[in-house]
Design an enzyme around this catalytic site. Structure first.
Site, PDB file in Angstrom:
ATOM      1  N   LYS A 191       0.899  -1.235   0.024  1.00  0.00           N
ATOM      2  CA  LYS A 191      -0.053   0.117   0.037  1.00  0.00           C
ATOM      3  C   LYS A 191       1.006   1.087   0.003  1.00  0.00           C
ATOM      4  O   LYS A 191       2.015   1.242   0.557  1.00  0.00           O
ATOM      5  CB  LYS A 191      -0.954   0.036   1.134  1.00  0.00           C
ATOM      6  N   VAL A 230      10.824  -5.200   3.387  1.00  0.00           N
ATOM      7  CA  VAL A 230      10.581  -5.171   4.853  1.00  0.00           C
ATOM      8  C   VAL A 230      10.706  -3.843   5.607  1.00  0.00           C
ATOM      9  O   VAL A 230      11.704  -3.132   5.176  1.00  0.00           O
ATOM     10  CB  VAL A 230      11.530  -6.174   5.470  1.00  0.00           C
ATOM     11  N   GLY A 233       7.427   0.942   4.994  1.00  0.00           N
ATOM     12  CA  GLY A 233       6.286   1.838   5.047  1.00  0.00           C
ATOM     13  C   GLY A 233       4.994   1.274   3.764  1.00  0.00           C
ATOM     14  O   GLY A 233       4.526   2.255   3.343  1.00  0.00           O
ATOM     15  N   GLY A 275       4.213  -4.520   4.121  1.00  0.00           N
ATOM     16  CA  GLY A 275       4.330  -5.752   3.563  1.00  0.00           C
ATOM     17  C   GLY A 275       4.102  -6.953   4.381  1.00  0.00           C
ATOM     18  O   GLY A 275       3.236  -7.946   4.074  1.00  0.00           O
ATOM     19  N   ALA A 307       0.486  -7.302   4.486  1.00  0.00           N
ATOM     20  CA  ALA A 307      -0.135  -7.828   3.266  1.00  0.00           C
ATOM     21  C   ALA A 307       0.038  -9.409   3.341  1.00  0.00           C
ATOM     22  O   ALA A 307      -0.931 -10.214   3.149  1.00  0.00           O
ATOM     23  CB  ALA A 307       0.872  -7.610   2.106  1.00  0.00           C
ATOM     24  N   ASP A 314      -2.980  -1.956   9.481  1.00  0.00           N
ATOM     25  CA  ASP A 314      -3.232  -1.915   7.735  1.00  0.00           C
ATOM     26  C   ASP A 314      -3.668  -3.332   7.287  1.00  0.00           C
ATOM     27  O   ASP A 314      -3.818  -3.198   6.051  1.00  0.00           O
ATOM     28  CB  ASP A 314      -1.657  -1.707   7.272  1.00  0.00           C
TER      29      ASP A 314
HETATM   30  P1  ATP Z   1       3.866  -0.613   7.860  1.00  0.00           P
HETATM   31  O1  ATP Z   1       3.949   0.421   6.645  1.00  0.00           O
HETATM   32  O2  ATP Z   1       2.481  -1.048   8.059  1.00  0.00           O
HETATM   33  O3  ATP Z   1       4.218   0.230   8.988  1.00  0.00           O
HETATM   34  P2  ATP Z   1       6.223  -1.755   6.840  1.00  0.00           P
HETATM   35  O4  ATP Z   1       6.031  -1.891   5.739  1.00  0.00           O
HETATM   36  O5  ATP Z   1       6.871  -0.556   7.542  1.00  0.00           O
HETATM   37  O6  ATP Z   1       4.762  -1.576   7.752  1.00  0.00           O
HETATM   38  P3  ATP Z   1       7.019  -4.408   7.413  1.00  0.00           P
HETATM   39  O7  ATP Z   1       7.437  -4.810   6.424  1.00  0.00           O
HETATM   40  O8  ATP Z   1       5.252  -4.840   7.508  1.00  0.00           O
HETATM   41  O9  ATP Z   1       7.005  -2.962   7.771  1.00  0.00           O
HETATM   42  O10 ATP Z   1       7.474  -5.201   8.558  1.00  0.00           O
HETATM   43  C1  ATP Z   1       7.585  -4.583  10.007  1.00  0.00           C
HETATM   44  C2  ATP Z   1       8.187  -5.450  10.881  1.00  0.00           C
HETATM   45  O11 ATP Z   1       7.398  -6.661  10.919  1.00  0.00           O
HETATM   46  C3  ATP Z   1       9.548  -5.881  10.356  1.00  0.00           C
HETATM   47  O12 ATP Z   1      10.395  -5.494  11.275  1.00  0.00           O
HETATM   48  C4  ATP Z   1       9.667  -7.490  10.763  1.00  0.00           C
HETATM   49  O13 ATP Z   1      10.656  -7.949  11.776  1.00  0.00           O
HETATM   50  C5  ATP Z   1       8.209  -7.813  11.205  1.00  0.00           C
HETATM   51  N1  ATP Z   1       7.391  -8.873  10.288  1.00  0.00           N
HETATM   52  C6  ATP Z   1       6.619  -9.760  10.791  1.00  0.00           C
HETATM   53  N2  ATP Z   1       6.626 -10.611   9.810  1.00  0.00           N
HETATM   54  C7  ATP Z   1       6.529 -10.249   8.628  1.00  0.00           C
HETATM   55  C8  ATP Z   1       6.435 -10.438   7.245  1.00  0.00           C
HETATM   56  N3  ATP Z   1       5.596 -11.640   6.977  1.00  0.00           N
HETATM   57  N4  ATP Z   1       6.955  -9.744   6.426  1.00  0.00           N
HETATM   58  C9  ATP Z   1       7.822  -8.653   6.970  1.00  0.00           C
HETATM   59  N5  ATP Z   1       8.116  -8.434   8.088  1.00  0.00           N
HETATM   60  C10 ATP Z   1       7.368  -9.063   9.018  1.00  0.00           C
END
Ligand code: ATP
Length: 307
Positions: free
Chosen positions: A15, A104, A107, A110, A113, A145
């Site tokens: 997103k 990962v 923002g 992922g 998702a 999210d």
């Molecule tokens: P948001 O924008 O919702 O804040 P993000 O994109 O910044 O999310 P994510 O990639 O969702 O962050 O990951 C946040 C944390 O969640 C990571 O530091 C990771 O350790 C943990 N995590 C747990 N499960 C997963 C997964 N399936 N994929 C990615 N990270 C995961």
């Protein structure tokens, strides 16, 4: 469980927050949000295979940091499986194979998702018939999210972002996404928001102008109304994000913006060709990963499994 059930693959999209209005923290510590999400064509796939245990494995594309993803009970796909099982008063099993293309801690939501994809994949694998309302409620427990990751398209999110409803969007929007090799912690960015804006209003800024721009279908109109209250704190923590936005805009992007809490930066373009040109220009300046995606795309949905 039927040991011979076919594996189920579910795809869920990253997103972008077209509007991210943040208010002062509530009593429960969450920040009230008015946000407009858009699902874009950068996706993770979660395949649920029948198995006697519940396990998670992860494979990643080149730009995703596999080492940052837990493969135990902390993985959001695993947590989704446990929660869905609890809802049905049973222990759900399955071998969850997560194929990640969404960076990962980027923002781009992922992890959310993957949680949404796991909910749908296990629901189908075990033929649980969970209602949409129940899936949305479980998703909201997993993270702010996650309901949007189920819904997809373009949607307004309120509360802490978990209360979602689709909004009218007549455009096809082209984005260039520049992920960062090193993630940024969402809670850390919110803490920095609180330090920078101790007098933030309890009411987050509304998204009315952006919602009107979505109805024009015109990228120039949308560009003018993009808004992210977490951009300043993210740039304060990572000044190079500001430089990257300036660079993309100098190379012709209609508008550059930090995605959610960052550190991914997204650039809105006029068209697919414009996005490809901008991506080429950014790569020539030395950015190692530059992706092109369009929105809005679907929420978590079953795709034919790879045989
Ligand atoms: P948001 O924008 O919702 O804040 P993000 O994109 O910044 O999310 P994510 O990639 O969702 O962050 O990951 C946040 C944390 O969640 C990571 O530091 C990771 O350790 C943990 N995590 C747990 N499960 C997963 C997964 N399936 N994929 C990615 N990270 C995961």
């Amino acid at each position: 469980m039927n040991r011979f059930a076919a594996p189920v693959t579910v795809r869920a999209a990253a997103k972008i927050n077209l509007h991210l209005g943040v208010g002062a923290p509530r009593e429960d510590g969450f920040h009230p949000l008015t946000t407009v999400y858009q699902a874009v064509g950068l996706c993770d796939d979660v395949t649920a295979h029948p198995d006697a245990d519940l396990t998670v494995s992860v494979t990643t594309t080149d730009w995703v940091d596999a080492a940052a993803i837990p493969v135990d009970g902390a993985n959001l796909a695993h947590r989704a499986a446990v929660l869905l099982g609890r809802h049905h008063d049973r222990d759900l099993t399955g071998r969850l194979e997560v194929e990640k293309a969404i960076p990962v801690a980027g923002g781009l939501a992922g992890g959310s998702a993957d949680a949404a994809a796991a909910l749908v994949a296990l629901d189908r694998l075990h033929d649980l018939g969970t209602s949409d309302d129940a899936l949305l409620a479980l998703a909201a427990e997993l993270g702010s999210d996650v309901p949007f990751a189920l819904l997809g398209g373009t949607a307004l999110g309120v509360g802490r972002g978990e209360l979602v409803e689709p909004v009218a969007d007549v455009g096809t929007w082209w984005w260039v996404i520049v992920p960062s090799r090193v993630g940024l912690s969402t809670p850390e960015v919110y803490r920095h928001f609180d330090r920078m804006f101790p007098n933030a209003s309890p009411e987050p800024p509304d998204a009315d102008q952006l919602l009107s721009a979505l109805l024009t279908g015109q990228p120039v109109s949308l560009a003018r109304t993009l808004h992210n209250d977490l951009q300043e704190p993210a740039i304060d923590l990572r000044p190079e994000l500001g430089d990257l936005i300036d660079l993309g805009e100098a190379e012709g992007a209609l508008r550059g913006m930090v995605s959610g809490s960052g550190p991914s930066v997204v650039f809105l373009c006029e068209s697919a060709d414009h996005a490809r040109d901008l991506a080429g220009a950014l790569m020539r300046t030395g950015q190692d990963v530059v992706l092109v995606a369009n929105g809005a795309v679907a929420g978590a949905h079953v795709v034919p499994s790879h045989v």
